[in-house]
Design an enzyme around this catalytic site. Structure first.
Site, PDB file in Angstrom:
ATOM      1  CB  ILE A 133      -0.972   0.020   1.199  1.00  0.00           C
ATOM      2  CG1 ILE A 133      -0.211  -0.007   2.526  1.00  0.00           C
ATOM      3  CG2 ILE A 133      -1.942  -1.144   1.115  1.00  0.00           C
ATOM      4  CD1 ILE A 133      -1.115   0.174   3.735  1.00  0.00           C
ATOM      5  CD  GLU A 134      -0.476   6.053   0.696  1.00  0.00           C
ATOM      6  OE1 GLU A 134       0.211   6.637  -0.178  1.00  0.00           O
ATOM      7  OE2 GLU A 134      -1.614   6.423   1.022  1.00  0.00           O
ATOM      8  N   GLY A 135       2.222   2.605  -2.498  1.00  0.00           N
ATOM      9  CA  GLY A 135       3.363   2.380  -3.381  1.00  0.00           C
ATOM     10  C   GLY A 135       4.141   1.148  -2.982  1.00  0.00           C
TER      11      GLY A 135
ATOM     12  CG  HIS B 270       8.283   3.631  -1.684  1.00  0.00           C
ATOM     13  ND1 HIS B 270       7.998   4.981  -1.657  1.00  0.00           N
ATOM     14  CD2 HIS B 270       7.099   2.998  -1.482  1.00  0.00           C
ATOM     15  CE1 HIS B 270       6.701   5.159  -1.443  1.00  0.00           C
ATOM     16  NE2 HIS B 270       6.140   3.971  -1.331  1.00  0.00           N
TER      17      HIS B 270
END
Length: 381
Positions: free
Chosen positions: A362-364, A369
């Site tokens: 989640i969130e990338g 990242h």
């Protein structure tokens, strides 16, 4: 950077800890098993002022600084990461996007109730064929007088079942790439909106994850968030807060895994002595403690920079990637320490292990990242 806890923070964290231990803990096993989000507990959390986060008080928020907000999320996540996620809705991508880009009318109609705990909100960005490749979205928006007509599908959308409003994105022209993406605020009972729940999930069971289907949905121009073609900027400008929230949840979960492992190692006896006497178990617990302190520092550093008004893109990516990767390792070690009991529903560690894997996505996804961090350092972004 001074990360010492102030008296005001102590008071907020005491309230948070009491709520988490006295109200959430007795119910979390049941609602996780049932795949049900506890709206009653969410309302109680709101009454304590824990849903307002960093949103200014004039818009129904608590006006917290980012460091206090991160500490609250960590404390809640020690008991239930889903409830910690709920405390981050207003301060995350959904609420902050409206705060930064919304009209005053949009803020009053959508942000204020969310900050007061009258959510949930659904953030509908991911599509079937694309996850992190936002610019390739296929959901279309066509201007028709004083409305836009939206058609498309979004998947893996949290809180799609009981959301009060939806922040979604569509392209005016796929040929424009990210420059064609536009943001919209939808209400779930509008004609043409269909919501389908995904059941029997491995993790994130209370989060009401599902699919959003848009079939000729007429959206008033007044419900466009920002300008045409500004959707990609809106989505990306708020991700620092979203990643901070996810990293803080991971840190809280690491702390819980560490505490449960210490307790089990001290009380479980093998071959006539506590399990904690085994050097391999001690090594795992040492690694857990180092991971916790390191991840917590990365989170607090990110929050500090946000409070200073600095961009924290690099810091947020590092905190999110490291904390969630560390959580996965810690949860694996905690399960190993618990042995066969980790498989039992009577022990909480299995829930943390199941949820840990998806914190890496989640969130990338963390692979994204890892690339972002390198490109920031190399000057490619």
């Amino acid at each position: 950077m001074d990360f010492s806890i102030t008296d005001d923070q102590v008071a907020i964290l005491d309230t948070t800890k009491r709520f988490a231990t006295q109200r959430i803990r007795p119910k979390v096993r049941e609602y996780d098993r049932d795949e049900r989000f506890p709206l009653d507990l969410y309302a109680e959390m709101a009454s304590l002022g824990l849903t307002g986060g960093v949103i200014p008080e004039e818009y129904g928020g608590a006006g917290m600084d980012h460091q206090t907000y991160a500490l609250v999320i960590m404390q809640l996540a020690e008991v239930c990461q889903a409830m910690a996620g709920a405390a981050s809705w207003a301060s995350g991508v959904g609420g902050v996007s409206v705060l930064r880009f919304g009209t005053e009318e949009q803020k009053q109609k959508y942000l204020v109730p969310l900050a007061r705990g009258e959510g949930p909100v659904a953030f509908a960005l991911t599509e079937t064929h694309t996850g992190s490749d936002v610019a390739s979205m296929r959901t279309r928006a066509v201007r028709d007088g004083d409305h836009y007509v939206l058609n498309g599908n979004k998947v893996w959308i949290s809180m799609i079942g009981s959301c009060r409003w939806i922040l979604t994105f569509a392209t005016l022209d796929p040929a424009l790439g990210r420059k064609g993406i536009t943001a919209f605020l939808l209400e779930p009972d509008w004609p043409g909106i269909e919501r389908n729940m995904f059941k029997n999930k491995v993790g994130f069971r209370p989060m009401e994850t599902g699919e959003l289907v848009l079939q000729d949905v007429r959206v008033p121009v007044a419900n466009r968030l920002g300008a045409e073609g500004e959707g990609f900027r809106i989505a990306m400008s708020s991700v620092e807060n979203g990643r901070l929230g996810v990293a803080a949840r991971a840190v809280g979960m690491i702390k819980a895994c560490l505490d449960m492992s210490i307790d089990y190692a001290q009380t479980r006896t093998t071959f006539g002595e506590p399990l904690g006497r085994r050097q391999l178990v001690q090594s795992k617990i040492t690694d857990m403690k180092v991971a916790y302190e390191t991840a917590r520092l990365l989170v607090m550093q990110t929050a500090y920079k946000k409070d200073q008004g600095d961009r924290a893109r690099l810091d947020a990516s590092m905190a999110k990637m490291y904390a969630s990767d560390a959580l996965m390792r810690v949860a694996e070690d905690a399960m190993q320490i618990h042995g066969a009991y980790g498989c039992s529903d009577e022990y909480e560690i299995g829930r943390y292990w199941r949820d840990a894997k998806f914190m890496q996505t989640i969130e990338g996804a963390n692979e994204i990242h890892r690339t972002l961090i390198a490109e920031y350092l190399l000057g490619y972004r």
